[in-house]
Motif scaffolding. Structure first.
Motif, short mmCIF file in Angstrom:
data_model
loop_
_atom_site.label_atom_id
_atom_site.label_comp_id
_atom_site.label_asym_id
_atom_site.label_seq_id
_atom_site.Cartn_x
_atom_site.Cartn_y
_atom_site.Cartn_z
N UNK A 46 0.50 -1.28 0.01
CA UNK A 46 0.52 0.09 -0.07
C UNK A 46 0.39 1.40 -0.13
N UNK A 47 1.44 1.47 0.56
CA UNK A 47 2.80 1.88 0.46
C UNK A 47 3.46 2.41 -0.54
N UNK A 48 3.82 1.02 -0.85
CA UNK A 48 4.88 1.76 -1.86
C UNK A 48 3.91 2.04 -3.49
N UNK A 51 4.10 5.78 -3.60
CA UNK A 51 4.86 6.78 -4.01
C UNK A 51 6.22 6.50 -5.57
N UNK A 52 7.09 7.77 -5.37
CA UNK A 52 6.49 8.03 -7.21
C UNK A 52 8.27 7.40 -7.16
N UNK A 141 6.79 12.35 -2.45
CA UNK A 141 6.63 10.82 -1.39
C UNK A 141 6.43 11.45 -0.31
N UNK A 142 6.40 10.14 0.77
CA UNK A 142 5.48 10.56 1.92
C UNK A 142 6.54 9.96 2.55
N UNK A 266 0.38 7.88 6.81
CA UNK A 266 0.79 8.07 6.03
C UNK A 266 0.61 9.92 5.70
N UNK A 267 1.64 9.92 5.45
CA UNK A 267 2.29 11.56 5.63
C UNK A 267 2.78 12.24 4.33
N UNK A 268 1.55 12.63 3.26
CA UNK A 268 2.27 13.47 1.99
C UNK A 268 3.07 14.72 2.04
N UNK A 269 4.35 14.26 1.07
CA UNK A 269 4.97 16.05 1.22
C UNK A 269 3.55 17.32 0.78
#
Length: 270
Positions: A46-48, A51-52, A141-142, A266-269
């Protein structure tokens, strides 16, 4: 015998001030790696997926448990940890680890698509850590922080708590006197507060993965010895504690089902 605070006794806003407790886990790094629960495969996926790219920084990588599924899913992981003994185990499984507290770690202009921290972020200054994470993330990113909260059946948890109250461990808290999830909820709240104070991130979203596993008597007693502060219990008292906990498990057939909730942010920029 001097006592130390532990997860259940330290307020979530103060736990990073007691990081020497966390650094004590390396006294038996191989047991820690063997006994501590892993994380759901679905968490890493889920995290990956959001991601960019695949460059991941693991804060407080320890023995590498938090990185396992990320590596399996194709991430290129760099770990940071203050304990050389823990790092040695992680390196033995092929991870690259640099020794430092995250707040003082030097990224040397390196950037990452994701920063993760498993079972560790409460030992990091929540504001300084968030600022450092934001500074090393690529656009898009996060930061993801997560913990395993495990609860045995209520009746068994009550028996565990009674054993701790009976044995003079010197610990300033009584494990298992309440749901483990309550303590981790406070950690999530404090992490979110730190992110808001640090700035640079969008509003976090919460993750939760529920799962369960059957735990044997010996496996549980192995894990107990990796808990914060337990390495400071006098040997004869630790033996008494383990005997009491073992007897409680024997009374329910020598094994039990542990219900886990893997919880995180989960904390996105921004």
């Amino acid at each position: 015998m001097p006592t130390v605070p532990s997860r259940g006794d330290i307020h979530a806003s103060d736990s990073h001030r007691f990081r020497k407790i966390a650094e004590g886990f390396g006294a038996d790094a191989e047991r820690y790696d063997r006994a501590r629960p892993r994380y759901p495969v679905a968490l890493a996926k889920a995290v990956l997926a959001d991601l960019p790219g695949t460059a991941v920084l693991d804060v407080g990588v320890g023995t590498g448990i938090s990185s396992l599924h990320f590596v399996d899913a194709g991430a290129v992981v760099l770990g940071v940890d203050p304990d050389e003994r823990m790092a040695a185990v992680a390196r033995a499984r092929g991870l690259n680890v640099e020794i430092a507290n995250f707040e003082q770690w030097e990224p040397r202009e390196r950037r990452f698509d994701g920063v993760i921290s498993g079972q560790t972020w409460h030992w990091v200054d929540p504001v300084a850590g968030a600022r450092k994470a934001a500074a090393v993330l690529n656009p898009g990113g996060s930061l993801t922080v997560f913990w395993n909260a495990g609860d045995p059946p209520e009746s068994l948890a009550a028996r565990f708590a009674e054993v701790y109250r009976t044995v003079d461990t010197g610990l300033p808290f009584t494990p298992w006197k309440g749901s483990q999830g309550d303590g981790y909820a406070a950690m999530l709240d404090r992490a979110e507060e730190g992110l808001a104070e640090a700035g640079g991130f969008a509003k976090p979203r919460r993750l939760r993965f529920d799962w369960k596993t059957v735990v044997s008597r010996d496996a549980f007693l192995d894990q107990v010895q990796t808990s914060g502060g337990h390495n400071r219990i006098a040997p004869e008292k630790l033996a008494e504690l383990l005997a009491g906990l073992g007897a409680a498990i024997d009374a329910v057939g020598g094994k039990f089902t542990m219900r886990y909730a893997t919880v995180g942010l989960v904390c996105a920029l921004a």
